[in-house]
Write a protein that holds these residues in place. Structure first.
Motif, mmCIF file in Angstrom:
data_model
loop_
_atom_site.group_PDB
_atom_site.id
_atom_site.type_symbol
_atom_site.label_atom_id
_atom_site.label_comp_id
_atom_site.label_asym_id
_atom_site.label_seq_id
_atom_site.Cartn_x
_atom_site.Cartn_y
_atom_site.Cartn_z
ATOM 1 N N ASP A 1 6.032 4.069 9.939
ATOM 2 C CA ASP A 1 6.217 5.510 10.138
ATOM 3 C C ASP A 1 7.690 5.864 10.117
ATOM 4 O O ASP A 1 8.082 6.908 9.580
ATOM 5 C CB ASP A 1 5.577 5.929 11.472
ATOM 6 N N GLN A 2 8.531 5.015 10.692
ATOM 7 C CA GLN A 2 9.965 5.262 10.688
ATOM 8 C C GLN A 2 10.561 5.125 9.282
ATOM 9 O O GLN A 2 11.441 5.876 8.888
ATOM 10 C CB GLN A 2 10.680 4.267 11.626
ATOM 11 N N MET A 3 10.024 4.190 8.525
ATOM 12 C CA MET A 3 10.579 3.904 7.198
ATOM 13 C C MET A 3 10.126 4.891 6.129
ATOM 14 O O MET A 3 10.872 5.190 5.212
ATOM 15 C CB MET A 3 10.175 2.479 6.761
ATOM 16 N N PHE A 4 8.904 5.417 6.263
ATOM 17 C CA PHE A 4 8.330 6.163 5.153
ATOM 18 C C PHE A 4 7.852 7.575 5.495
ATOM 19 O O PHE A 4 7.219 8.220 4.671
ATOM 20 C CB PHE A 4 7.153 5.369 4.551
ATOM 21 N N SER A 5 8.138 8.051 6.692
ATOM 22 C CA SER A 5 7.765 9.439 7.030
ATOM 23 C C SER A 5 8.910 10.395 6.729
ATOM 24 O O SER A 5 10.071 10.020 6.881
ATOM 25 C CB SER A 5 7.389 9.540 8.504
ATOM 26 N N ARG B 1 -1.822 6.696 4.266
ATOM 27 C CA ARG B 1 -2.435 5.927 5.364
ATOM 28 C C ARG B 1 -3.390 4.873 4.793
ATOM 29 O O ARG B 1 -4.519 4.706 5.242
ATOM 30 C CB ARG B 1 -3.186 6.843 6.330
ATOM 31 N N SER B 2 -2.912 4.148 3.811
ATOM 32 C CA SER B 2 -3.699 3.090 3.186
ATOM 33 C C SER B 2 -2.793 1.883 2.965
ATOM 34 O O SER B 2 -2.141 1.761 1.932
ATOM 35 C CB SER B 2 -4.288 3.574 1.854
ATOM 36 N N CYS B 3 -2.735 0.994 3.967
ATOM 37 C CA CYS B 3 -1.830 -0.156 3.925
ATOM 38 C C CYS B 3 -2.552 -1.416 4.393
ATOM 39 O O CYS B 3 -3.499 -1.352 5.169
ATOM 40 C CB CYS B 3 -0.622 0.061 4.836
ATOM 41 N N LYS B 4 -2.056 -2.558 3.914
ATOM 42 C CA LYS B 4 -2.584 -3.854 4.341
ATOM 43 C C LYS B 4 -1.429 -4.773 4.716
ATOM 44 O O LYS B 4 -0.392 -4.780 4.049
ATOM 45 C CB LYS B 4 -3.401 -4.502 3.220
ATOM 46 N N VAL B 5 -1.635 -5.557 5.768
ATOM 47 C CA VAL B 5 -0.690 -6.597 6.165
ATOM 48 C C VAL B 5 -1.303 -7.924 5.747
ATOM 49 O O VAL B 5 -2.408 -8.263 6.171
ATOM 50 C CB VAL B 5 -0.432 -6.584 7.682
ATOM 51 N N LEU B 6 -0.598 -8.666 4.891
ATOM 52 C CA LEU B 6 -1.108 -9.934 4.384
ATOM 53 C C LEU B 6 -0.218 -11.080 4.832
ATOM 54 O O LEU B 6 1.012 -10.936 4.907
ATOM 55 C CB LEU B 6 -1.181 -9.925 2.851
ATOM 56 N N GLY C 1 0.808 -1.215 0.000
ATOM 57 C CA GLY C 1 0.000 0.000 0.000
ATOM 58 C C GLY C 1 0.837 1.259 0.000
ATOM 59 O O GLY C 1 1.955 1.291 -0.520
ATOM 60 N N SER C 2 0.298 2.302 0.641
ATOM 61 C CA SER C 2 0.970 3.600 0.711
ATOM 62 C C SER C 2 0.810 4.164 2.119
ATOM 63 O O SER C 2 -0.302 4.526 2.514
ATOM 64 C CB SER C 2 0.364 4.576 -0.307
#
Length: 211
Positions: free
Chosen positions: A207-211, A154-159, A149-150
């Motif tokens: 948040d740490q990886m992509f903010s 704030r649009s993510c999924k854990v699969l 996701g992104s």
């Protein structure tokens, strides 16, 4: 010094609605849905405040301002450590965070991580939708979970390995009484059988990886 969460809790409670996925998934399997506020309750810290639909504090993170931390601690509402997340210093595990259960000492060597979360490098990955991979052991070739996701939206999924969605985050669409939540407040939905604490830990690492 603490800031009040009363106004946020009241707004979240007023705006709380069951999402379509929660209704459809209920056939005996309940989901957990919490509201995540990207703000610490302590004025001098950065962090997160997580509340349920009744305005009860369920998780919190308080990190002192200043650069990107090498360690994060997820606490419950009473301040008890639930997870410790550390950035790996092993050159073989560049871009990887280690998740430990509870609180671990600074020089602890006996505790083994519960998960290894590795940031996806798109230049090496054909699927640019993948944000990170979650492994149970550093030597594993096959991931236990994948996050897609992104995060910026704030649009993510854990699969899981079967591509079943076990957790997801969404923007909290709400505009009422002149209050707009924006991207600083969003919803975390966790399916039955997946630990909400681990799901929140993954949110912190995104948040740490992509903010």
């Amino acid at each position: 010094m603490f800031v009040s969460r009363k106004s946020l809790s009241r707004s979240v409670h007023d705006e709380h609605q069951e999402l379509p996925e929660l209704v459809e998934a209920r056939g005996g399997n309940l989901c957990t849905s919490v509201t995540v506020w990207r703000k610490s309750l302590i004025v001098t810290c950065k962090g997160f405040t997580v509340i349920d639909s009744n305005g009860n504090l369920v998780y919190r993170v308080d990190t002192y301002v200043g650069g990107r931390p090498m360690e994060l601690v997820l606490m419950d509402g009473s301040g008890k450590p639930i997870l410790t997340m550390r950035r790996s210093t092993n050159l073989r595990l560049v871009g990887t965070w280690l998740i430990y259960g509870g609180e671990v000492g600074e020089f602890c060597t006996s505790e083994k991580p519960v998960f290894y979360v590795k940031k996806s490098i798109n230049i090496l990955n054909a699927n640019s939708n993948v944000l990170a991979y979650v492994y149970r052991r550093s030597s594993d070739k096959r991931y236990a979970y994948v996050i897609e996701g992104s995060y910026s939206h704030r649009s993510c999924k854990v699969l899981d390995e079967t591509k079943r969605v076990v957790a997801q985050i969404r923007p909290k669409d709400a505009l009422k009484r002149g209050i707009s939540f924006g991207l600083e407040v969003f919803v975390l939905i966790v399916q039955a059988g997946f630990d909400p604490g681990y799901a929140m830990g993954l949110v912190l690492l995104l948040d740490q990886m992509f903010s």
